[in-house]
Design a protein around this motif. Structure first.
Motif, PDB file in Angstrom:
ATOM      1  N   THR A 232       0.831  -1.202   0.000  1.00  0.00           N
ATOM      2  CA  THR A 232       0.000   0.000   0.000  1.00  0.00           C
ATOM      3  C   THR A 232       0.865   1.250   0.000  1.00  0.00           C
ATOM      4  OG1 THR A 232      -1.712  -1.159   1.238  1.00  0.00           O
ATOM      5  CG2 THR A 232      -1.789   1.241   1.261  1.00  0.00           C
ATOM      6  N   PHE A 233       1.899   1.224   0.791  1.00  0.00           N
ATOM      7  CA  PHE A 233       2.797   2.368   0.935  1.00  0.00           C
ATOM      8  C   PHE A 233       3.497   2.701  -0.385  1.00  0.00           C
ATOM      9  CE2 PHE A 233       7.253   3.485   1.362  1.00  0.00           C
ATOM     10  CZ  PHE A 233       7.193   4.673   2.072  1.00  0.00           C
ATOM     11  N   ILE A 234       4.047   1.702  -1.024  1.00  0.00           N
ATOM     12  CA  ILE A 234       4.880   1.946  -2.196  1.00  0.00           C
ATOM     13  C   ILE A 234       4.050   2.363  -3.403  1.00  0.00           C
ATOM     14  CG2 ILE A 234       4.962  -0.328  -3.302  1.00  0.00           C
ATOM     15  CD1 ILE A 234       8.003   1.853  -2.350  1.00  0.00           C
ATOM     16  N   GLY A 235       2.795   1.917  -3.458  1.00  0.00           N
ATOM     17  CA  GLY A 235       1.939   2.271  -4.594  1.00  0.00           C
ATOM     18  C   GLY A 235       1.679   3.759  -4.682  1.00  0.00           C
ATOM     19  N   SER A 236       1.346   4.386  -3.573  1.00  0.00           N
ATOM     20  CA  SER A 236       1.079   5.831  -3.580  1.00  0.00           C
ATOM     21  C   SER A 236       2.362   6.625  -3.789  1.00  0.00           C
ATOM     22  CB  SER A 236       0.408   6.246  -2.271  1.00  0.00           C
ATOM     23  OG  SER A 236      -0.883   5.669  -2.174  1.00  0.00           O
ATOM     24  N   LEU A 237       3.490   6.098  -3.319  1.00  0.00           N
ATOM     25  CA  LEU A 237       4.769   6.774  -3.563  1.00  0.00           C
ATOM     26  C   LEU A 237       5.085   6.764  -5.057  1.00  0.00           C
ATOM     27  CD1 LEU A 237       7.210   8.198  -2.331  1.00  0.00           C
ATOM     28  CD2 LEU A 237       8.292   5.961  -2.059  1.00  0.00           C
ATOM     29  N   LYS A 238       4.837   5.645  -5.704  1.00  0.00           N
ATOM     30  CA  LYS A 238       5.041   5.566  -7.164  1.00  0.00           C
ATOM     31  C   LYS A 238       4.119   6.545  -7.889  1.00  0.00           C
ATOM     32  CE  LYS A 238       5.250   2.335 -11.067  1.00  0.00           C
ATOM     33  NZ  LYS A 238       4.518   3.227 -11.987  1.00  0.00           N
ATOM     34  N   ASP A 239       2.879   6.642  -7.403  1.00  0.00           N
ATOM     35  CA  ASP A 239       1.944   7.587  -8.014  1.00  0.00           C
ATOM     36  C   ASP A 239       2.494   9.009  -7.955  1.00  0.00           C
ATOM     37  OD1 ASP A 239       0.219   5.510  -8.516  1.00  0.00           O
ATOM     38  OD2 ASP A 239      -1.105   5.930  -6.816  1.00  0.00           O
ATOM     39  N   MET A 240       3.108   9.375  -6.846  1.00  0.00           N
ATOM     40  CA  MET A 240       3.682  10.719  -6.728  1.00  0.00           C
ATOM     41  C   MET A 240       4.858  10.900  -7.681  1.00  0.00           C
ATOM     42  SD  MET A 240       3.389  11.979  -2.754  1.00  0.00           S
ATOM     43  CE  MET A 240       3.813  10.470  -1.882  1.00  0.00           C
ATOM     44  N   MET A 241       5.705   9.886  -7.763  1.00  0.00           N
ATOM     45  CA  MET A 241       6.857   9.996  -8.665  1.00  0.00           C
ATOM     46  C   MET A 241       6.402  10.105 -10.121  1.00  0.00           C
ATOM     47  SD  MET A 241       9.386  10.187  -6.682  1.00  0.00           S
ATOM     48  CE  MET A 241      10.605  10.219  -7.976  1.00  0.00           C
ATOM     49  N   ASP A 242       5.379   9.349 -10.487  1.00  0.00           N
ATOM     50  CA  ASP A 242       4.873   9.403 -11.861  1.00  0.00           C
ATOM     51  C   ASP A 242       4.283  10.770 -12.194  1.00  0.00           C
ATOM     52  OD1 ASP A 242       5.607   6.795 -12.357  1.00  0.00           O
ATOM     53  OD2 ASP A 242       3.631   5.966 -11.881  1.00  0.00           O
ATOM     54  N   ARG A 243       3.815  11.483 -11.186  1.00  0.00           N
ATOM     55  CA  ARG A 243       3.189  12.783 -11.399  1.00  0.00           C
ATOM     56  C   ARG A 243       4.148  13.944 -11.117  1.00  0.00           C
ATOM     57  NH1 ARG A 243      -0.132   8.946 -10.361  1.00  0.00           N
ATOM     58  NH2 ARG A 243      -2.356   8.958 -10.876  1.00  0.00           N
ATOM     59  N   GLY A 244       5.387  13.635 -10.774  1.00  0.00           N
ATOM     60  CA  GLY A 244       6.364  14.683 -10.509  1.00  0.00           C
ATOM     61  C   GLY A 244       6.055  15.467  -9.250  1.00  0.00           C
ATOM     62  N   ILE A 245       5.553  14.782  -8.218  1.00  0.00           N
ATOM     63  CA  ILE A 245       5.189  15.420  -6.951  1.00  0.00           C
ATOM     64  C   ILE A 245       6.298  15.190  -5.931  1.00  0.00           C
ATOM     65  CG2 ILE A 245       3.531  15.434  -5.053  1.00  0.00           C
ATOM     66  CD1 ILE A 245       1.399  14.534  -7.074  1.00  0.00           C
TER      67      ILE A 245
END
Length: 783
Positions: free
Chosen positions: A283-296
């Motif tokens: 769960t943790f790593i999925g949202s972190l990847k989402d941020m990286m993909d969006r440049g956040i």
């Protein structure tokens, strides 16, 4: 222009040129919030930050922990500055040794990383009083986090000036590595006073942070409660969050702002008497990847939690829930500094998002190894009753702050007359754990967590000495209950033969937290026991980190060679205290244990791993066994259905007085789902504002998860959106699911607001509901 002015301007220009040249020689750079992204020297820069707290890490281990964060893929270290750590006594500041935050920041720069500084004045951080100094509480009508209190604002300005003296020279514009400085902390959860926030901003600027980028952090649900021009905005949220939903409203309000999660909660903190908290890697790593993909940009809170040594662990409220000493936080780097599965998952993820020419370094070798020592029996004993200082006296009980005591225990004493029969002692408000003795014989305890206020006394035919020993845990670090004075607040009442007598004329003995370390105790090699200090020496020929296992002891603190390891409590979940090897030495080491209860077994052991065990008590469940609420003769004041969309849900009721409220969830959004969950519940007063929940108490919950996670029903009003009420995961029961809350007093209400869970999961999200109110307790019937 006359000659004098010409010469003056020339000298000023020469000085500025010299200053600029010196900054450039030192590597001066620029960092700011640009349009849609942060900018380093005019180019887009994505912050990958790791939060570390220098007081929670022994100084010898600072650099290794920084290097571990870099090896995880971070380019920045984020830190809080703790006002009450650096000014433990008013106007006496300490930035040396373990408190040398400037040295910590320089170590960050030495290792090629930037730094984000969060100086408060309020920081939360599960830290005593949220970082505010205890001595403020000597002002009886104190207000904090407001510009309306002169004492608070005066102390704030002097403290921030000292922080500026330490760290302003390390701004990136001066050749340092500090790229951003925070103004206050999560103020939207507290208030909406834009003038106060502007005043804090101006204090930060005037303290020397006049060039660096300032920022603020809040939640997606409250960031718009106040305005703060000239300061960048960021959001905080937890593992598994829906990233697009978290930033949806923020993007609408701030379309050109860079996006950053300034606290991405990697795990959570433990509370005494509650289950050990964990958060899954997936769960943790999925949202972190989402941020990286969006440049956040992001900051991992925590990357490494460490340990709240000494008296520094805080507490949440409502209800009062003290935080354990371990601040492991289920973080990517564990309490001892070892990489976890989360660490390697983050490292493997971030290697795919590096800039050209950037690489992740190798993992550093540990600075210390884990060891275990032989068991130790603590034969020497110093009784509290034999080591009392000169008392203070007053007609009524006085809290320790007004006796110029910051932390520790306090003993209240007086003689009470014969009763002839059993009586009841009522203590209106003891903070936090009161032990009652008659003629030094233990009678019982009152635990603030459980809202215990009465204790039955046996009959006695002659006057007896009443002793009330109050042992403290952390001051509340979050919400309106932060004004948390320790000791007895209010009256002590003796109820006997139908009479209620307010007891007067007290002697009060201050037992400060550092009493044991000052070696002023009278130890005896004795089998005597009771509340007091137990001491022994252990010989060590191999230095290393270890855990001290306190299983079998009750409640207190531990010192090793004068270093305070922090609080322990047998109710768990932690039964061990982390002992860093840097606190030890070859040869003889003194160990002192302060325990508030009598001890037959005085043995402590050592282990290479922490021990987790929770002793269940009545605070964990709010169920009445074979009974259920009976609403057959009660009409709901509101019924309805909620959509499955995220965000707060509101429903209004006809304004009326009530003391008890009942939420009955009839089904879930998913018709096959038998569970229920809810992040927050607010009651709206007739003025349209949320009713203060400080006096609330859960009366009944048909189901709640308290074994595998800390999801009890009181999480509905704890002001922590990422911690939810959830029905039992191990013993699933069908709908309806009911929670009944006592508001503590009659309140005129006009509606309720409900917040579904804010992570990606939809498990337990409620669809149809009924809402009941009553001025009297609801009735129950047999199932």
């Amino acid at each position: 222009m006359n000659l004098k002015k010409t010469v003056t301007l020339l000298l000023v220009n020469i000085f500025l040129c010299i200053q600029v040249s010196a900054q450039q020689a030192a590597g001066a750079q620029d960092f700011r919030a640009g349009k849609g992204h942060f900018e380093l020297n005019g180019k887009p820069f994505l912050i990958r930050a790791a939060e570390l707290h220098y007081p929670r890490i022994p100084k010898k281990y600072w650099e290794e922990r920084i290097q571990l964060c870099k090896a995880m893929g971070m380019n920045t270290i984020c830190i809080y500055i703790f006002w009450n750590l650096h000014e433990q006594k008013e106007n006496q500041y300490d930035f040396t040794g373990q408190n040398d935050v400037a040295e910590f920041v320089r170590l960050v720069q030495k290792n090629g990383m930037f730094c984000i500084v969060r100086p408060g004045p309020y920081v939360c951080a599960e830290w005593d009083m949220g970082g505010l100094p205890w001595w403020l509480l000597k002002k009886k009508d104190l207000q904090v986090r407001t510009g309306k209190d002169a004492v608070y604002m005066s102390g704030l300005k002097k403290y921030m000036k000292k922080v500026g003296e330490q760290l302003a020279p390390l701004q990136i514009q001066h050749g340092g590595n500090i790229i951003m400085v925070q103004v206050e902390n999560e103020y939207g959860t507290w208030g909406d006073d834009s003038q106060y926030m502007a005043a804090v901003r101006d204090v930060v600027r005037s303290s020397g942070f006049d060039k660096v980028q300032l920022f603020r952090c809040d939640w997606s649900s409250n960031f718009d409660r106040y305005q703060l021009p000239g300061v960048a905005g960021t959001l905080n949220f937890g593992a598994g969050s829906n990233i697009d939903e978290q930033f949806k409203k923020f993007r609408q309000v701030n379309p050109d702002a860079p996006l950053m999660c300034s606290e991405y909660w990697t795990g959570w903190f433990d509370q005494w008497g509650r289950p050990h908290e964990t958060r899954g890697v997936d769960t943790f790593i999925g949202s972190l990847k989402d941020m990286m993909d969006r440049g956040i940009s992001f900051s991992l809170y925590m990357a490494h939690g460490g340990t709240s040594f000494g008296q520094w662990a805080g507490a949440n409220a409502p209800p009062y829930a003290p935080t354990v000493t371990s601040y492991d936080y289920d973080a990517p780097i564990d309490e001892t500094g070892k990489p976890t599965d989360k660490f390697f998952a983050i490292r493997n993820l971030l290697k795919n998002y590096l800039n050209p020419g950037e690489s992740i370094p190798e993992i550093p070798k540990p600075v210390s190894e884990m060891v275990a020592f032989q068991d130790l029996n603590l034969k020497n004993f110093a009784s509290v009753f034999d080591n009392l200082p000169k008392p203070a006296t007053d007609e009524d009980p006085v809290t320790m702050e007004f006796l110029n005591q910051g932390w520790g225990s306090i003993l209240y004493r007086k003689t009470i007359p014969a009763t002839g029969k059993k009586s009841v002692l009522h203590i209106e408000d003891a903070h936090d754990y009161a032990l009652v003795f008659l003629d030094k014989k233990y009678i019982g305890k009152l635990d603030r967590r459980l809202n215990e206020k009465n204790i039955e006394l046996p009959s006695f035919s002659k006057p007896v000495q009443l002793d009330i020993l109050v042992e403290t845990t952390g001051r509340v670090n979050y919400g309106q209950a932060i004004i948390d004075r320790k000791g007895i607040n209010g009256n002590v009442i003796l109820e006997n033969n139908g009479k209620k007598d307010i007891l007067k004329n007290w002697k009060m003995y201050a037992l400060p937290v550092n009493l044991a370390a000052e070696n002023g105790l009278k130890y005896k090699n004795s089998q005597a026991s009771g509340p007091g200090w137990y001491q022994a020496h252990i010989n060590i020929n191999r230095i290393g980190d270890t855990f001290m296992n306190l299983t079998g002891w009750t409640k207190g603190m531990v010192w090793v060679n004068g270093h305070n390891l922090g609080h322990y409590w047998n109710i768990g979940p932690t039964q061990t205290l982390f002992l860093p090897g840097t606190f030890l030495k070859e040869g003889s080491n003194e160990i002192v244990v302060y325990d508030v209860m009598a001890k037959d077994n005085r043995t402590i052991s050592f282990t290479e791993k922490p021990v987790y065990e929770i002793i269940a008590d009545s605070s964990l469940l709010h169920n009445r066994g074979g009974e259920q609420p009976d609403f057959r003769n009660v009409q709901p004041v509101a019924t309805g259905s909620f959509t499955g969309e995220p965000g707060w849900k509101s429903t209004s009721v006809k304004p009326q007085n009530t003391r008890y409220i009942a939420l009955v969830a009839l089904n879930a959004q998913d018709s096959k789902d038998t569970s229920a969950s809810l992040a927050e519940l607010e009651v709206t007063g007739e003025d349209g504002k949320a009713v203060d929940p400080q006096k609330w108490k859960v009366v009944y919950a048909d189901s709640e998860e308290v074994i595998t996670a800390n999801n009890s029903a009181d999480k509905l009003f704890d002001h922590q959106e990422s911690v939810i009420w959830q029905t039992s995961l191990s013993k699933q029961t069908p709908y309806p699911h009911t929670v009944i809350i006592d508001l503590g007093e009659e309140v005129k209400i006009s509606g309720i607001r409900l917040l579904p869970r804010i992570d990606k999961s939809r498990k337990g999200m409620i669809r149809d509901f009924k809402f009941y109110i009553s001025r009297k307790p609801f009735t129950f019937s047999k199932k």
